[in-house]
Design a protein around this motif. Structure first.
Motif, PDB file in Angstrom:
ATOM      1  N   VAL A  29       0.827  -1.207   0.000  1.00  0.00           N
ATOM      2  CA  VAL A  29       0.000   0.000   0.000  1.00  0.00           C
ATOM      3  C   VAL A  29       0.861   1.257   0.000  1.00  0.00           C
ATOM      4  O   VAL A  29       1.997   1.257   0.481  1.00  0.00           O
ATOM      5  CB  VAL A  29      -0.959   0.028   1.214  1.00  0.00           C
ATOM      6  N   ALA A  30       0.271   2.328  -0.552  1.00  0.00           N
ATOM      7  CA  ALA A  30       0.916   3.637  -0.583  1.00  0.00           C
ATOM      8  C   ALA A  30      -0.174   4.701  -0.609  1.00  0.00           C
ATOM      9  O   ALA A  30      -1.337   4.413  -0.918  1.00  0.00           O
ATOM     10  CB  ALA A  30       1.820   3.776  -1.810  1.00  0.00           C
ATOM     11  N   ASP A  31       0.202   5.917  -0.272  1.00  0.00           N
ATOM     12  CA  ASP A  31      -0.712   7.057  -0.346  1.00  0.00           C
ATOM     13  C   ASP A  31      -0.978   7.359  -1.820  1.00  0.00           C
ATOM     14  O   ASP A  31      -0.034   7.559  -2.594  1.00  0.00           O
ATOM     15  CB  ASP A  31      -0.066   8.260   0.346  1.00  0.00           C
ATOM     16  N   ALA A  32      -2.252   7.387  -2.214  1.00  0.00           N
ATOM     17  CA  ALA A  32      -2.602   7.623  -3.618  1.00  0.00           C
ATOM     18  C   ALA A  32      -2.145   8.984  -4.115  1.00  0.00           C
ATOM     19  O   ALA A  32      -2.058   9.213  -5.326  1.00  0.00           O
ATOM     20  CB  ALA A  32      -4.120   7.483  -3.805  1.00  0.00           C
ATOM     21  N   ARG A  33      -1.841   9.893  -3.193  1.00  0.00           N
ATOM     22  CA  ARG A  33      -1.400  11.239  -3.585  1.00  0.00           C
ATOM     23  C   ARG A  33       0.110  11.312  -3.794  1.00  0.00           C
ATOM     24  O   ARG A  33       0.629  12.388  -4.108  1.00  0.00           O
ATOM     25  CB  ARG A  33      -1.810  12.238  -2.496  1.00  0.00           C
ATOM     26  N   ARG A  34       0.812  10.189  -3.633  1.00  0.00           N
ATOM     27  CA  ARG A  34       2.270  10.168  -3.736  1.00  0.00           C
ATOM     28  C   ARG A  34       2.706   9.312  -4.923  1.00  0.00           C
ATOM     29  O   ARG A  34       2.918   8.107  -4.805  1.00  0.00           O
ATOM     30  CB  ARG A  34       2.881   9.606  -2.446  1.00  0.00           C
ATOM     31  N   PRO A  35       2.832   9.920  -6.109  1.00  0.00           N
ATOM     32  CA  PRO A  35       3.250   9.154  -7.293  1.00  0.00           C
ATOM     33  C   PRO A  35       4.610   8.501  -7.134  1.00  0.00           C
ATOM     34  O   PRO A  35       4.882   7.466  -7.737  1.00  0.00           O
ATOM     35  CB  PRO A  35       3.260  10.198  -8.417  1.00  0.00           C
ATOM     36  N   ASP A  36       5.484   9.080  -6.298  1.00  0.00           N
ATOM     37  CA  ASP A  36       6.790   8.470  -6.074  1.00  0.00           C
ATOM     38  C   ASP A  36       6.649   7.134  -5.353  1.00  0.00           C
ATOM     39  O   ASP A  36       7.325   6.150  -5.683  1.00  0.00           O
ATOM     40  CB  ASP A  36       7.692   9.419  -5.275  1.00  0.00           C
ATOM     41  N   ALA A  37       5.740   7.071  -4.386  1.00  0.00           N
ATOM     42  CA  ALA A  37       5.520   5.827  -3.655  1.00  0.00           C
ATOM     43  C   ALA A  37       4.836   4.791  -4.542  1.00  0.00           C
ATOM     44  O   ALA A  37       5.156   3.600  -4.480  1.00  0.00           O
ATOM     45  CB  ALA A  37       4.675   6.100  -2.414  1.00  0.00           C
ATOM     46  N   VAL A  38       3.903   5.241  -5.369  1.00  0.00           N
ATOM     47  CA  VAL A  38       3.227   4.331  -6.299  1.00  0.00           C
ATOM     48  C   VAL A  38       4.248   3.729  -7.268  1.00  0.00           C
ATOM     49  O   VAL A  38       4.205   2.528  -7.572  1.00  0.00           O
ATOM     50  CB  VAL A  38       2.109   5.067  -7.057  1.00  0.00           C
ATOM     51  N   ALA A  39       5.178   4.552  -7.737  1.00  0.00           N
ATOM     52  CA  ALA A  39       6.231   4.064  -8.637  1.00  0.00           C
ATOM     53  C   ALA A  39       7.097   3.025  -7.937  1.00  0.00           C
ATOM     54  O   ALA A  39       7.538   2.048  -8.558  1.00  0.00           O
ATOM     55  CB  ALA A  39       7.082   5.235  -9.123  1.00  0.00           C
ATOM     56  N   ARG A  40       7.354   3.211  -6.637  1.00  0.00           N
ATOM     57  CA  ARG A  40       8.128   2.224  -5.883  1.00  0.00           C
ATOM     58  C   ARG A  40       7.422   0.870  -5.842  1.00  0.00           C
ATOM     59  O   ARG A  40       8.066  -0.176  -5.942  1.00  0.00           O
ATOM     60  CB  ARG A  40       8.360   2.721  -4.456  1.00  0.00           C
ATOM     61  N   ILE A  41       6.100   0.891  -5.669  1.00  0.00           N
ATOM     62  CA  ILE A  41       5.353  -0.368  -5.644  1.00  0.00           C
ATOM     63  C   ILE A  41       5.513  -1.091  -6.976  1.00  0.00           C
ATOM     64  O   ILE A  41       5.733  -2.306  -7.017  1.00  0.00           O
ATOM     65  CB  ILE A  41       3.862  -0.117  -5.347  1.00  0.00           C
ATOM     66  N   ARG A  42       5.407  -0.367  -8.062  1.00  0.00           N
ATOM     67  CA  ARG A  42       5.563  -0.982  -9.383  1.00  0.00           C
ATOM     68  C   ARG A  42       6.949  -1.634  -9.520  1.00  0.00           C
ATOM     69  O   ARG A  42       7.076  -2.744 -10.040  1.00  0.00           O
ATOM     70  CB  ARG A  42       5.361   0.049 -10.484  1.00  0.00           C
ATOM     71  N   THR A  43       7.961  -0.933  -9.042  1.00  0.00           N
ATOM     72  CA  THR A  43       9.320  -1.461  -9.118  1.00  0.00           C
ATOM     73  C   THR A  43       9.464  -2.718  -8.254  1.00  0.00           C
ATOM     74  O   THR A  43      10.049  -3.724  -8.679  1.00  0.00           O
ATOM     75  CB  THR A  43      10.335  -0.398  -8.669  1.00  0.00           C
ATOM     76  N   LEU A  44       8.917  -2.678  -7.049  1.00  0.00           N
ATOM     77  CA  LEU A  44       9.003  -3.814  -6.135  1.00  0.00           C
ATOM     78  C   LEU A  44       8.342  -5.062  -6.714  1.00  0.00           C
ATOM     79  O   LEU A  44       8.841  -6.168  -6.582  1.00  0.00           O
ATOM     80  CB  LEU A  44       8.347  -3.463  -4.794  1.00  0.00           C
ATOM     81  N   LYS A  45       7.211  -4.867  -7.371  1.00  0.00           N
ATOM     82  CA  LYS A  45       6.468  -5.999  -7.920  1.00  0.00           C
ATOM     83  C   LYS A  45       6.941  -6.422  -9.306  1.00  0.00           C
ATOM     84  O   LYS A  45       6.617  -7.508  -9.767  1.00  0.00           O
ATOM     85  CB  LYS A  45       4.964  -5.641  -8.019  1.00  0.00           C
ATOM     86  N   GLY A  46       7.680  -5.538  -9.978  1.00  0.00           N
ATOM     87  CA  GLY A  46       7.990  -5.781 -11.374  1.00  0.00           C
ATOM     88  C   GLY A  46       6.738  -5.668 -12.218  1.00  0.00           C
ATOM     89  O   GLY A  46       6.534  -6.420 -13.164  1.00  0.00           O
ATOM     90  N   ARG A  47       5.903  -4.703 -11.857  1.00  0.00           N
ATOM     91  CA  ARG A  47       4.589  -4.560 -12.487  1.00  0.00           C
ATOM     92  C   ARG A  47       4.645  -3.634 -13.684  1.00  0.00           C
ATOM     93  O   ARG A  47       5.256  -2.563 -13.637  1.00  0.00           O
ATOM     94  CB  ARG A  47       3.571  -4.032 -11.470  1.00  0.00           C
ATOM     95  N   ASP A  48       3.979  -4.022 -14.771  1.00  0.00           N
ATOM     96  CA  ASP A  48       3.878  -3.215 -15.982  1.00  0.00           C
ATOM     97  C   ASP A  48       3.210  -1.880 -15.647  1.00  0.00           C
ATOM     98  O   ASP A  48       2.159  -1.844 -15.007  1.00  0.00           O
ATOM     99  CB  ASP A  48       3.041  -3.986 -17.015  1.00  0.00           C
TER     100      ASP A  48
END
Length: 201
Positions: A29-48
């Motif tokens: 999970v991440a704060d929806a207002r934080r695109p930097d944190a959302v980008a981290r989740i994508r990197t962690l998961k290897g998500r498209d």
């Protein structure tokens, strides 16, 4: 639980990413207002980057600025604490990370106590996705999440073994007055018969 949720909320407000128990499986999970944190989740998961993530909201009325139309029966999902994700036509104001290539946004009011406490504590929508690597089985225990992912997180809440049944997913487009189209995309924790009853079929 409220103390744990408040602690995670502080981490998310600072731009962190956390591992928490969700609807039957563990999620990032991440704060929806934080695109930097959302980008981290994508990197962690290897998500498209083209694949959207889920938004957790406190109440369905909180989604009115993000979705063109919300079915009236969504109020029943909220009242009965049913883990159902709705795929809705997104407005121009919806967060980019939550909008898929078809212009749909996936939203859910958490049914699990920790999820509700977290959204309340943060006071804002939460971006959420299952904690497994893309293409791998969902994690029902903290130790099922790859160590390489866990070591890069800012907080972890261990809720013990989870049931393993993710939320059900319903795609909803159009307005009820005009004959909206509903499609059960995934039968998860809420069975098809219950979903059809809720939708008035």
């Amino acid at each position: 639980m409220e103390d744990q949720a408040s602690g995670v909320a502080r981490v998310l407000l600072a731009g962190g990413v956390a591992l928490v128990p969700a609807e039957g499986v563990y999620g990032l999970v991440a704060d929806a207002r934080r695109p930097d944190a959302v980008a981290r989740i994508r990197t962690l998961k290897g998500r498209d980057a083209a694949k959207p993530m889920l938004g957790l909201i406190r109440l369905w009325r909180d989604a009115e600025a993000w979705a063109e139309s919300i079915p009236t029966w969504a109020a029943q999902l909220e009242e009965d604490a049913l883990p159902v994700t709705l795929l809705l036509r997104a407005t121009n104001g919806a967060p980019e990370a939550l909008v898929g290539p078809e212009g749909l946004i996936g939203l859910r009011v958490p049914a699990d106590p920790f999820g509700r406490a977290l959204v309340d504590a943060l006071g804002a929508p939460v971006v959420s996705t299952s904690a497994n690597l893309s293409g791998e089985p969902a994690a029902t225990r903290v130790e099922d999440v790859p160590l390489a992912v866990r070591q890069r997180l800012d907080a972890t809440v261990d809720g013990g073994p989870l049931a393993g049944a993710p939320s059900s997913i319903v795609r909803w487009e159009g307005r009820e007055a005009d004959g909206a189209r509903a499609e059960i995309v995934r039968e998860g924790a809420v069975d098809r018969a219950t979903l059809e009853r809720l939708m008035g079929r």
